[in-house]
Write an enzyme that holds these catalytic residues in place. Structure first.
Site, PDB file in Angstrom:
ATOM      1  N   VAL A  65      62.015 105.260 -60.102  1.00  0.00           N
ATOM      2  CA  VAL A  65      62.601 106.149 -61.289  1.00  0.00           C
ATOM      3  C   VAL A  65      64.047 106.022 -61.411  1.00  0.00           C
ATOM      4  CG1 VAL A  65      62.862 108.659 -62.010  1.00  0.00           C
ATOM      5  CG2 VAL A  65      60.709 107.967 -60.686  1.00  0.00           C
ATOM      6  N   GLU A  66      64.550 105.037 -62.215  1.00  0.00           N
ATOM      7  CA  GLU A  66      65.850 104.757 -62.182  1.00  0.00           C
ATOM      8  C   GLU A  66      66.575 105.745 -62.902  1.00  0.00           C
ATOM      9  OE1 GLU A  66      66.241 100.618 -63.837  1.00  0.00           O
ATOM     10  OE2 GLU A  66      65.321 100.334 -61.919  1.00  0.00           O
ATOM     11  N   GLU A  77      58.870 104.104 -53.072  1.00  0.00           N
ATOM     12  CA  GLU A  77      58.628 104.738 -51.915  1.00  0.00           C
ATOM     13  C   GLU A  77      59.168 106.183 -51.816  1.00  0.00           C
ATOM     14  OE1 GLU A  77      59.991 101.820 -52.370  1.00  0.00           O
ATOM     15  OE2 GLU A  77      59.277 100.205 -51.169  1.00  0.00           O
TER      16      GLU A  77
HETATM   17  N1  THU Z   1      62.693  99.016 -55.560  1.00  0.00           N
HETATM   18  C1  THU Z   1      61.576 100.119 -55.248  1.00  0.00           C
HETATM   19  O1  THU Z   1      61.230 100.758 -55.805  1.00  0.00           O
HETATM   20  N2  THU Z   1      61.231  99.736 -54.053  1.00  0.00           N
HETATM   21  C2  THU Z   1      61.725  98.796 -53.088  1.00  0.00           C
HETATM   22  O2  THU Z   1      61.202  98.688 -52.025  1.00  0.00           O
HETATM   23  C3  THU Z   1      62.638  97.680 -53.653  1.00  0.00           C
HETATM   24  C4  THU Z   1      63.340  98.036 -55.066  1.00  0.00           C
HETATM   25  C5  THU Z   1      63.217  99.329 -57.134  1.00  0.00           C
HETATM   26  C6  THU Z   1      64.549  99.996 -57.371  1.00  0.00           C
HETATM   27  C7  THU Z   1      65.162  99.527 -58.563  1.00  0.00           C
HETATM   28  O3  THU Z   1      64.420 100.559 -59.463  1.00  0.00           O
HETATM   29  C8  THU Z   1      64.344  98.295 -58.847  1.00  0.00           C
HETATM   30  O4  THU Z   1      63.292  98.179 -57.733  1.00  0.00           O
HETATM   31  C9  THU Z   1      65.206  97.114 -58.619  1.00  0.00           C
HETATM   32  O5  THU Z   1      65.777  97.130 -57.513  1.00  0.00           O
END
Ligand code: THU
Length: 152
Positions: A65-66, A77
């Site tokens: 969720v950005e 996670e």
């Molecule tokens: N991201 C994750 O959700 N989990 C990880 O372990 C690696 C990175 C997401 C964060 C961000 O929204 C996107 O991947 C690019 O980095």
């Protein structure tokens, strides 16, 4: 079955240690793909889904969720661990996370620490190089026991 699914299953079968359950792992990856489809990733355009089995048989999932404040982004996670705790806690026993292609990816460094807290050294992780224990994914991890080491 999609090409990616076949590739992942073939990869998994080649990497299965004795006693590992293919159906369990393919089901978990499917749950991670479902979660990935719900990701909110308008900035990176890199949706991630994560799924884990809990020691009582529950499956917990999460998606990234950005946020417009990029650093505030929640990894998949984070959602998974939050769901673990809010649905009753327990220990994570098996974990996998995937990208938009459904391909297995590694949990980022910060998330390895999150997973270690709730699964410990024995948590099984489907990594880009096969099934491993958390002790190999985050060697010599700092954890709750270290906090008890110091004599006050
Ligand atoms: N991201 C994750 O959700 N989990 C990880 O372990 C690696 C990175 C997401 C964060 C961000 O929204 C996107 O991947 C690019 O980095």
């Amino acid at each position: 079955m999609a090409d990616q699914d076949q590739a992942s299953e073939a990869q998994l079968e080649g990497q299965l240690a004795e006693g590992e359950d293919v159906a369990l792992w393919t089901g978990l990856r499917e749950a991670a793909v479902e979660a990935m489809r719900r990701a909110y990733a308008p900035y990176s355009h890199y949706p991630v889904g994560a799924a884990a089995l809990v020691d009582d048989g529950r499956v917990v999932t999460g998606c990234n969720v950005e946020n417009a404040g990029y650093g505030v982004t929640l990894c998949a996670e984070c959602g998974l661990v939050s769901q673990l705790v809010v649905t009753g806690g327990g220990r994570l026993t098996h974990f996998v996370c995937v990208n938009a292609d459904g391909a297995v990816i590694m949990p980022c460094g910060r998330c390895r620490q999150l997973l270690f807290e709730h699964g410990g050294r024995r948590l099984r992780v489907w990594t880009v190089s096969g099934l491993k224990g958390m002790d190999a994914v985050l060697p010599d991890a700092f954890g709750p026991e270290d906090l008890d080491e110091v004599v006050h």
